[in-house]
Design a protein around this motif. Structure first.
Motif, PDB file in Angstrom:
ATOM      1  N   ALA A  57       6.309  -8.894  -7.090  1.00  0.00           N
ATOM      2  CA  ALA A  57       4.956  -8.413  -7.358  1.00  0.00           C
ATOM      3  C   ALA A  57       4.973  -7.039  -8.029  1.00  0.00           C
ATOM      4  CB  ALA A  57       4.165  -8.357  -6.054  1.00  0.00           C
ATOM      5  N   GLY A  58       6.159  -6.484  -8.183  1.00  0.00           N
ATOM      6  CA  GLY A  58       6.269  -5.186  -8.823  1.00  0.00           C
ATOM      7  C   GLY A  58       5.938  -4.025  -7.913  1.00  0.00           C
ATOM      8  N   LEU A  59       5.890  -4.281  -6.601  1.00  0.00           N
ATOM      9  CA  LEU A  59       5.481  -3.236  -5.665  1.00  0.00           C
ATOM     10  C   LEU A  59       6.629  -2.366  -5.168  1.00  0.00           C
ATOM     11  CD1 LEU A  59       2.814  -5.234  -3.632  1.00  0.00           C
ATOM     12  CD2 LEU A  59       2.416  -3.143  -4.920  1.00  0.00           C
ATOM     13  N   GLY A  66      26.175   2.889  -5.518  1.00  0.00           N
ATOM     14  CA  GLY A  66      27.432   2.432  -4.951  1.00  0.00           C
ATOM     15  C   GLY A  66      27.320   0.983  -4.535  1.00  0.00           C
ATOM     16  N   ARG A  67      27.627   0.704  -3.288  1.00  0.00           N
ATOM     17  CA  ARG A  67      27.571  -0.692  -2.832  1.00  0.00           C
ATOM     18  C   ARG A  67      26.270  -1.032  -2.143  1.00  0.00           C
ATOM     19  NH1 ARG A  67      32.136  -0.279   1.926  1.00  0.00           N
ATOM     20  NH2 ARG A  67      31.402   1.644   2.853  1.00  0.00           N
ATOM     21  N   GLU A  68      25.336  -0.100  -2.128  1.00  0.00           N
ATOM     22  CA  GLU A  68      24.054  -0.427  -1.488  1.00  0.00           C
ATOM     23  C   GLU A  68      22.904  -0.389  -2.491  1.00  0.00           C
ATOM     24  OE1 GLU A  68      23.813   2.398   1.642  1.00  0.00           O
ATOM     25  OE2 GLU A  68      23.004   3.977   0.379  1.00  0.00           O
ATOM     26  N   THR A  69      21.896  -1.169  -2.198  1.00  0.00           N
ATOM     27  CA  THR A  69      20.711  -1.231  -3.045  1.00  0.00           C
ATOM     28  C   THR A  69      19.571  -0.507  -2.341  1.00  0.00           C
ATOM     29  OG1 THR A  69      21.440  -3.407  -3.767  1.00  0.00           O
ATOM     30  CG2 THR A  69      19.201  -2.765  -4.319  1.00  0.00           C
ATOM     31  N   ARG A  70      19.002   0.457  -3.012  1.00  0.00           N
ATOM     32  CA  ARG A  70      17.919   1.218  -2.389  1.00  0.00           C
ATOM     33  C   ARG A  70      16.577   0.804  -2.962  1.00  0.00           C
ATOM     34  NH1 ARG A  70      20.662   7.153  -2.147  1.00  0.00           N
ATOM     35  NH2 ARG A  70      22.581   6.515  -1.080  1.00  0.00           N
ATOM     36  N   TYR A  71      15.608   0.737  -2.077  1.00  0.00           N
ATOM     37  CA  TYR A  71      14.262   0.303  -2.459  1.00  0.00           C
ATOM     38  C   TYR A  71      13.289   1.455  -2.339  1.00  0.00           C
ATOM     39  CZ  TYR A  71      16.051  -4.450  -2.255  1.00  0.00           C
ATOM     40  OH  TYR A  71      16.775  -5.597  -2.465  1.00  0.00           O
ATOM     41  N   ARG A  72      12.279   1.398  -3.178  1.00  0.00           N
ATOM     42  CA  ARG A  72      11.284   2.462  -3.190  1.00  0.00           C
ATOM     43  C   ARG A  72       9.931   1.885  -3.583  1.00  0.00           C
ATOM     44  NH1 ARG A  72      10.195   7.578  -3.726  1.00  0.00           N
ATOM     45  NH2 ARG A  72      12.327   8.329  -3.452  1.00  0.00           N
ATOM     46  N   LEU A  73       8.891   2.508  -3.055  1.00  0.00           N
ATOM     47  CA  LEU A  73       7.530   2.063  -3.387  1.00  0.00           C
ATOM     48  C   LEU A  73       7.226   2.254  -4.861  1.00  0.00           C
ATOM     49  CD1 LEU A  73       4.606   1.248  -2.515  1.00  0.00           C
ATOM     50  CD2 LEU A  73       4.171   3.692  -2.303  1.00  0.00           C
ATOM     51  N   ARG A  74       6.515   1.296  -5.408  1.00  0.00           N
ATOM     52  CA  ARG A  74       5.998   1.406  -6.774  1.00  0.00           C
ATOM     53  C   ARG A  74       4.533   0.979  -6.717  1.00  0.00           C
ATOM     54  NH1 ARG A  74       8.069   1.798 -11.942  1.00  0.00           N
ATOM     55  NH2 ARG A  74      10.154   2.155 -11.148  1.00  0.00           N
ATOM     56  N   PRO A  75       3.651   1.928  -6.533  1.00  0.00           N
ATOM     57  CA  PRO A  75       2.264   1.612  -6.177  1.00  0.00           C
ATOM     58  C   PRO A  75       1.394   1.119  -7.334  1.00  0.00           C
ATOM     59  CG  PRO A  75       2.531   3.967  -6.393  1.00  0.00           C
ATOM     60  CD  PRO A  75       3.885   3.363  -6.636  1.00  0.00           C
ATOM     61  N   GLU A  76       1.904   1.143  -8.540  1.00  0.00           N
ATOM     62  CA  GLU A  76       1.051   0.830  -9.687  1.00  0.00           C
ATOM     63  C   GLU A  76       0.322  -0.520  -9.568  1.00  0.00           C
ATOM     64  OE1 GLU A  76       4.116   1.856  -9.877  1.00  0.00           O
ATOM     65  OE2 GLU A  76       4.103   3.784 -10.911  1.00  0.00           O
TER      66      GLU A  76
ATOM     67  N   LYS B  82      -9.863  -1.237   1.517  1.00  0.00           N
ATOM     68  CA  LYS B  82     -10.071   0.022   0.802  1.00  0.00           C
ATOM     69  C   LYS B  82      -9.371   1.172   1.521  1.00  0.00           C
ATOM     70  CE  LYS B  82     -13.959   1.070  -2.188  1.00  0.00           C
ATOM     71  NZ  LYS B  82     -15.428   1.181  -2.308  1.00  0.00           N
ATOM     72  N   GLU B  83      -9.499   1.184   2.840  1.00  0.00           N
ATOM     73  CA  GLU B  83      -8.840   2.237   3.615  1.00  0.00           C
ATOM     74  C   GLU B  83      -7.326   2.146   3.491  1.00  0.00           C
ATOM     75  OE1 GLU B  83     -10.195   1.973   7.618  1.00  0.00           O
ATOM     76  OE2 GLU B  83     -12.311   2.210   7.060  1.00  0.00           O
ATOM     77  N   TRP B  84      -6.835   0.923   3.544  1.00  0.00           N
ATOM     78  CA  TRP B  84      -5.387   0.735   3.425  1.00  0.00           C
ATOM     79  C   TRP B  84      -4.897   1.240   2.073  1.00  0.00           C
ATOM     80  CZ3 TRP B  84      -2.030  -2.299   0.415  1.00  0.00           C
ATOM     81  CH2 TRP B  84      -0.722  -2.386   0.905  1.00  0.00           C
ATOM     82  N   LEU B  85      -5.634   0.931   1.042  1.00  0.00           N
ATOM     83  CA  LEU B  85      -5.248   1.383  -0.299  1.00  0.00           C
ATOM     84  C   LEU B  85      -5.304   2.899  -0.408  1.00  0.00           C
ATOM     85  CD1 LEU B  85      -6.911  -1.150  -2.756  1.00  0.00           C
ATOM     86  CD2 LEU B  85      -4.490  -0.800  -2.318  1.00  0.00           C
ATOM     87  N   ALA B  86      -6.231   3.498   0.324  1.00  0.00           N
ATOM     88  CA  ALA B  86      -6.405   4.943   0.235  1.00  0.00           C
ATOM     89  C   ALA B  86      -5.136   5.681   0.649  1.00  0.00           C
ATOM     90  CB  ALA B  86      -7.579   5.380   1.111  1.00  0.00           C
ATOM     91  N   PHE B  87      -4.373   5.080   1.558  1.00  0.00           N
ATOM     92  CA  PHE B  87      -3.124   5.701   1.998  1.00  0.00           C
ATOM     93  C   PHE B  87      -2.181   5.926   0.829  1.00  0.00           C
ATOM     94  CE2 PHE B  87       1.329   5.063   3.099  1.00  0.00           C
ATOM     95  CZ  PHE B  87       1.525   6.060   4.040  1.00  0.00           C
ATOM     96  N   PHE B  88      -2.210   5.020  -0.133  1.00  0.00           N
ATOM     97  CA  PHE B  88      -1.255   5.091  -1.229  1.00  0.00           C
ATOM     98  C   PHE B  88      -1.738   5.951  -2.390  1.00  0.00           C
ATOM     99  CE2 PHE B  88      -0.242   1.206   1.039  1.00  0.00           C
ATOM    100  CZ  PHE B  88       1.117   1.351   1.221  1.00  0.00           C
ATOM    101  N   ASP B  89      -2.928   6.481  -2.243  1.00  0.00           N
ATOM    102  CA  ASP B  89      -3.461   7.318  -3.317  1.00  0.00           C
ATOM    103  C   ASP B  89      -2.568   8.519  -3.584  1.00  0.00           C
ATOM    104  OD1 ASP B  89      -5.576   5.822  -4.073  1.00  0.00           O
ATOM    105  OD2 ASP B  89      -7.037   6.825  -2.792  1.00  0.00           O
ATOM    106  N   GLN B  90      -1.943   9.019  -2.523  1.00  0.00           N
ATOM    107  CA  GLN B  90      -1.092  10.202  -2.682  1.00  0.00           C
ATOM    108  C   GLN B  90       0.167   9.896  -3.482  1.00  0.00           C
ATOM    109  OE1 GLN B  90       0.570  11.331   1.191  1.00  0.00           O
ATOM    110  NE2 GLN B  90      -0.321   9.460   2.017  1.00  0.00           N
ATOM    111  N   TYR B  91       0.517   8.608  -3.575  1.00  0.00           N
ATOM    112  CA  TYR B  91       1.703   8.234  -4.335  1.00  0.00           C
ATOM    113  C   TYR B  91       1.315   7.644  -5.690  1.00  0.00           C
ATOM    114  CZ  TYR B  91       3.430   8.508   0.406  1.00  0.00           C
ATOM    115  OH  TYR B  91       3.707   8.930   1.673  1.00  0.00           O
ATOM    116  N   TRP B  92       0.056   7.785  -6.004  1.00  0.00           N
ATOM    117  CA  TRP B  92      -0.473   7.087  -7.166  1.00  0.00           C
ATOM    118  C   TRP B  92      -0.017   7.698  -8.482  1.00  0.00           C
ATOM    119  CZ3 TRP B  92      -2.688   2.648  -5.882  1.00  0.00           C
ATOM    120  CH2 TRP B  92      -3.225   1.890  -6.902  1.00  0.00           C
TER     121      TRP B  92
END
Lengths: 109, 109
Positions: A57-59, A66-76, B82-92
């Motif tokens: 979903a691109g999230l 190295g040998r580990e895969t790191r994940y990070r939020l992508r809020p777009e 909407k509230e749940w989404l608001a949490f991610f606004d800081q990472y937007w």
DNA sequence: TCATCATAACACCTAAAGGTGTCATTTTGC
DNA sequence: GCAAAATGACACCTTTAGGTGTTATGATGA
């Protein structure tokens, strides 16, 4: 090759509470699977599947270190949900909705 | 007896594209099942099931008018999303997120 | 090079979601 | 009261989501 073509729907991706928790967990920091799966009562394999759905979903983004895969939020992609919700803003007002209901009820019966 | 105790999750309710269409359809006007099911390529029974899920989530209200039951949008539970989404606004902010990624990448390796 | 650790990939199982069809119930209109 | 129309409820089927376990792959460090 810019965006990875959303196969899994964003709405479907956030439907699962486990995946919603994962997004919050990955918001602050980048994490490998081992660390992530310690936060959830299930197997690494199951965690990996959820991460795959989120990745589809691109999230989340994956990055090999190295040998580990790191994940990070992508809020777009959450913007799609935001836009969808915006449509209902015009029906948000309780008083207006109640009035509309009252009017139509009156004219119907 | 105020609110009907949400059994079906709101996030789960809007995960299905058919149900999302139903919400948009029911936003403007109150409609009976017969009219609703004419808008979707499935049986009345299937449409009724979707409406039941939406009703469980508190997203639609049902009102009996003679021998027909009319449904209408009830947008209030969407506030939870909407509230749940608001949490991610800081990472937007893209630039901020990119910077954060850069910093951590630098310090890690 | 070789043992080890982290993850990905595979086959598989179970429960639930989404769908159809049929029958029961209730209201309308004569 | 009775036939017709609209909806609700039930049994049932098929697909998929969510889960486990096992094996394969690739990077690390002595």
């Amino acid at each position: 090759m810019a965006e990875p073509a959303v196969r899994h729907d964003v709405f479907q991706a956030i439907a699962d509470p486990t995946r919603r928790s994962m997004l919050k967990l990955l918001a602050d920091k980048e994490m490998p699977i081992a660390a992530i799966s310690q936060c959830f009562p299930m197997t690494r394999t199951a965690v990996n599947k959820h991460l795959h759905v989120l990745s589809d979903a691109g999230l989340v983004s994956r990055r090999k270190v190295g040998r580990e895969t790191r994940y990070r939020l992508r809020p777009e992609p959450l913007a799609e949900i935001k836009e969808w919700l915006a449509f209902f803003d015009q029906y948000w007002d309780d008083r207006l909705a109640a009035l509309q209901r009252f009017v139509e009820t009156d004219s119907d019966e």
